[in-house]
Design a protein around this motif. Structure first.
Motif, PDB file in Angstrom:
ATOM      1  N   VAL A  97       0.858  -1.192   0.000  1.00  0.00           N
ATOM      2  CA  VAL A  97       0.000   0.000   0.000  1.00  0.00           C
ATOM      3  C   VAL A  97       0.886   1.230   0.000  1.00  0.00           C
ATOM      4  O   VAL A  97       1.606   1.504   0.959  1.00  0.00           O
ATOM      5  CB  VAL A  97      -0.946   0.005   1.211  1.00  0.00           C
ATOM      6  CG1 VAL A  97      -1.789   1.278   1.224  1.00  0.00           C
ATOM      7  CG2 VAL A  97      -1.845  -1.225   1.176  1.00  0.00           C
ATOM      8  N   GLY A  98       0.845   1.983  -1.093  1.00  0.00           N
ATOM      9  CA  GLY A  98       1.684   3.158  -1.258  1.00  0.00           C
ATOM     10  C   GLY A  98       0.966   4.430  -0.869  1.00  0.00           C
ATOM     11  O   GLY A  98      -0.035   4.414  -0.141  1.00  0.00           O
ATOM     12  N   PRO A  99       1.436   5.564  -1.361  1.00  0.00           N
ATOM     13  CA  PRO A  99       0.860   6.857  -0.980  1.00  0.00           C
ATOM     14  C   PRO A  99      -0.571   7.036  -1.476  1.00  0.00           C
ATOM     15  O   PRO A  99      -0.993   6.403  -2.447  1.00  0.00           O
ATOM     16  CB  PRO A  99       1.787   7.881  -1.646  1.00  0.00           C
ATOM     17  CG  PRO A  99       2.841   7.123  -2.344  1.00  0.00           C
ATOM     18  CD  PRO A  99       2.552   5.672  -2.269  1.00  0.00           C
ATOM     19  N   LEU A 100      -1.283   7.903  -0.798  1.00  0.00           N
ATOM     20  CA  LEU A 100      -2.630   8.271  -1.220  1.00  0.00           C
ATOM     21  C   LEU A 100      -2.556   9.014  -2.550  1.00  0.00           C
ATOM     22  O   LEU A 100      -1.803   9.973  -2.696  1.00  0.00           O
ATOM     23  CB  LEU A 100      -3.271   9.163  -0.153  1.00  0.00           C
ATOM     24  CG  LEU A 100      -4.727   9.576  -0.381  1.00  0.00           C
ATOM     25  CD1 LEU A 100      -5.649   8.395  -0.172  1.00  0.00           C
ATOM     26  CD2 LEU A 100      -5.100  10.701   0.582  1.00  0.00           C
ATOM     27  N   VAL A 101      -3.354   8.581  -3.541  1.00  0.00           N
ATOM     28  CA  VAL A 101      -3.335   9.231  -4.856  1.00  0.00           C
ATOM     29  C   VAL A 101      -4.651   9.937  -5.172  1.00  0.00           C
ATOM     30  O   VAL A 101      -4.699  10.800  -6.045  1.00  0.00           O
ATOM     31  CB  VAL A 101      -3.008   8.219  -5.971  1.00  0.00           C
ATOM     32  CG1 VAL A 101      -1.599   7.697  -5.828  1.00  0.00           C
ATOM     33  CG2 VAL A 101      -3.998   7.059  -5.997  1.00  0.00           C
ATOM     34  N   ALA A 102      -5.725   9.567  -4.467  1.00  0.00           N
ATOM     35  CA  ALA A 102      -7.012  10.223  -4.710  1.00  0.00           C
ATOM     36  C   ALA A 102      -7.930   9.944  -3.533  1.00  0.00           C
ATOM     37  O   ALA A 102      -7.793   8.929  -2.836  1.00  0.00           O
ATOM     38  CB  ALA A 102      -7.648   9.726  -6.004  1.00  0.00           C
TER      39      ALA A 102
END
Length: 348
Positions: A97-102
């Motif tokens: 789970v990476g960075p928030l994109v939306a």
């Protein structure tokens, strides 16, 4: 030392949201505690309440502290609504789970480093039903496009890769793993397009977008689904390749059933039946018309009349998406003649 002075010093000394509100967490108890803490800060530090709470306190100092507390509280909420899990274990695999994109209406989207995918996680346990609903809709669309002769429709819809559940036993939240369709992949939402072109779109640019949207809606309706949220943020375009994807299936339903939900801030885009009755494919046609009126330049009178024709008050008076395909092509032939590729650029 007064209570107000103590709070002022706490806020001034804070460097992270955790310093004021504790570790960000999706747990409902942690959320309540953070809200209570912020209410106390607001009652003591808000400039409009300061005279009664602490006469003689420097207003500028208190205003700066209140602004900082507000910013940190919002940051706490954003982090709490995200997922802090390092990896999500699905039915078919594990996904970092990476960075928030939306940030969508009911869920957050995170990048999946090293994979052509995003993780969509319900922000709250109560929102999980919408993530499950999207899951069912996308599976139905995949079953339909897998049938012989329907494969050409698959690119118009998001790709469901996997499903998972995250959180503690008392705070379970559903998650979907979807094919990535972000700016890094060349896609932009029509909400971004509208912001980048506030004067509206040239009818020739809207033409290729609407033709593909009509195909997507016709395919969804043939699969037995009503999208129910044909809004700018749920339509993704690829400017260079003239691609269109109809995303945002959390509120999808079957014809003749009530809407699963609505985006309250865009009430004007919904047909009359959305608030009082059931949805049908005609409901999506109405929303497509509203979308056209939102995006087209005022001087695009012919195409705007076409959009208005999709917005009859009575659902039975609206044309079917499949029937509109030929009618729209005839209109484009009259307006622009032989078709030719028209480059389209989106300001970042």
């Amino acid at each position: 030392m007064s209570d107000t002075e103590t709070l002022l010093r706490q806020v001034e000394a804070a460097t992270t949201a955790t310093d004021l509100f504790g570790p960000p967490s999706a747990d409902s108890g942690a959320r309540r505690r953070a809200r209570r803490t912020f209410r106390v800060l607001a009652l003591r530090l808000h400039p409009d309440r300061l005279a009664a709470a602490a006469p003689g306190t420097d207003r500028d100092r208190a205003a700066a502290a209140f602004a900082k507390a507000t910013e940190l509280h919002e940051a706490w909420g954003r982090e709490a609504e995200g997922d802090t899990t390092d990896a999500l274990r699905g039915q078919r695999g594990t996904y970092p789970v990476g960075p928030l994109v939306a940030r969508g209406t009911v869920a957050n989207l995170h990048a999946v480093p090293g994979q052509d995918a995003v993780v969509k996680i319900a922000r709250r346990p109560a929102s999980s039903r919408f993530v499950r609903n999207e899951r069912e809709a996308l599976q139905a669309l995949q079953d339909f496009t897998d049938r012989p002769g329907n494969g050409w429709l698959a690119p118009y819809f998001p790709r469901l890769i996997d499903t998972a559940t995250v959180g503690s036993p008392t705070e379970r939240r559903e998650a979907n793993v979807l094919g990535s369709l972000g700016r890094a992949d060349g896609f932009y939402s029509l909400a971004h397009v509208r912001q980048a072109a506030p004067e509206g779109l040239d009818g020739r640019d809207w033409a290729w977008m609407q033709r593909r949207l009509l195909r997507a809606l016709a395919g969804a309706h043939a699969a037995g689904l009503v999208h129910g949220a044909v809004l700018p943020e749920n339509v993704l375009i690829h400017p260079l390749e003239h691609g269109v994807v109809l995303a945002g299936w959390s509120f999808a339903t079957r014809p003749g059933r009530p809407a699963e939900g609505r985006v309250a801030s865009q009430a004007a885009a919904y047909p009359p039946e959305a608030s009082t009755g059931v949805l049908t494919p005609a409901s999506d046609v109405f929303m497509l018309g509203a979308l056209g009126l939102t995006l087209l330049r005022p001087e695009e009178r012919a195409q705007r009349r076409f959009a208005e024709g999709c917005m009859q008050a009575a659902p039975a008076m609206r044309p079917r998406a499949a029937d509109l395909l030929e009618e729209y092509d005839d209109l484009l032939d009259r307006l622009y003649g032989a078709r030719r590729f028209r480059p389209f650029a989106v300001a970042v």
